[in-house]
Design an enzyme around this catalytic site. Sequence first.
Site, PDB file in Angstrom:
ATOM      1  N   SER A 226       0.858  -1.190   0.000  1.00  0.00           N
ATOM      2  CA  SER A 226       0.000   0.000   0.000  1.00  0.00           C
ATOM      3  C   SER A 226       0.886   1.228   0.000  1.00  0.00           C
ATOM      4  O   SER A 226       2.053   1.167   0.417  1.00  0.00           O
ATOM      5  CB  SER A 226      -0.878   0.010   1.259  1.00  0.00           C
ATOM      6  OG  SER A 226      -1.548   1.249   1.411  1.00  0.00           O
TER       7      SER A 226
ATOM      8  N   TYR B 226      -2.744  -1.374  10.254  1.00  0.00           N
ATOM      9  CA  TYR B 226      -2.562  -1.580   8.816  1.00  0.00           C
ATOM     10  C   TYR B 226      -1.240  -0.995   8.350  1.00  0.00           C
ATOM     11  O   TYR B 226      -0.475  -1.658   7.627  1.00  0.00           O
ATOM     12  CB  TYR B 226      -3.730  -0.925   8.076  1.00  0.00           C
ATOM     13  CG  TYR B 226      -3.703  -1.063   6.579  1.00  0.00           C
ATOM     14  CD1 TYR B 226      -4.072  -2.257   5.962  1.00  0.00           C
ATOM     15  CD2 TYR B 226      -3.335   0.008   5.764  1.00  0.00           C
ATOM     16  CE1 TYR B 226      -4.070  -2.381   4.574  1.00  0.00           C
ATOM     17  CE2 TYR B 226      -3.336  -0.111   4.380  1.00  0.00           C
ATOM     18  CZ  TYR B 226      -3.699  -1.300   3.795  1.00  0.00           C
ATOM     19  OH  TYR B 226      -3.687  -1.412   2.425  1.00  0.00           O
TER      20      TYR B 226
END
Length: 269
Positions: A147, A160
């Site tokens: 990401s 995350y």
Amino acid sequence: MTMSTDHEVRHAIVTGSDSGIGRAAAVALAAAGLDVGVTWHTDREGAEETAAEVRSHGARAVVAQLDVTDMPACGDVVDGMIDDLGGLDVFVNNSGIGTKTPFLEMSLEEWNRVFDTDLTGAFLCLQRAARSMVAAGRGGRLIAVTSVHAHQPMVGSSAYDAAKHGLSGLMKNLALELGEYGISAVSVAPGAIATAASGQADIDPRQVDQPGIPLGRPGDAREVGALIAFLASPEAAYISGTSLVIDGGMLQMGPQAGADITGHEWRTV
């Protein structure tokens, strides 16, 4: 001694390929001539739809349920898919989850669930894939979907962000340790992509106005899939140990966003 990677690349596995980026990657690899292992966690119908698209390109599809938090059984699923495919040349670790919980409210249970999915389960699956590649002696490609938040954080995404930083770091280490076997390891770091996970499934991202991104729109999952297929191609054989960001320029907005934000709303989820 470095082993050759000149053999024909034929077999790939893409985890979490029942929808979104995973489906786009599986289909792009099939279009490039690879047989593909498709995995699903809760959406078997979605996985079968992906498999049908794979087969429409003349490639073979193998479908299996994979829960990366079921350890070490998730590694056994990878081993079984490799056997069904008849080998493994490309492994795409795409399975992942994210949460929107402020750090001060994060429970240990939620933290562990994110880490088990995004990092520990990924480690086990990547390890099984790598062991198969080393045993076969033909090299291979390990690709992890991380990401932009493996590069920059976001409020409410502490677990995350930390897990994706860890996965990106793991891939760099794999590039060091596995290079002698002709195995490359690369991270693909998407930004805002129009998928079900982002609440933007089944829309044309080119019709969405997203001013905070220099290109002015979210990305298309197929654009990420195309990048993954390129990384699996002979032309990308010398790319290893790096993170390729595909975000429409989002990461470049740091100072610009800092200068232009006029309120404190960004501090809350």
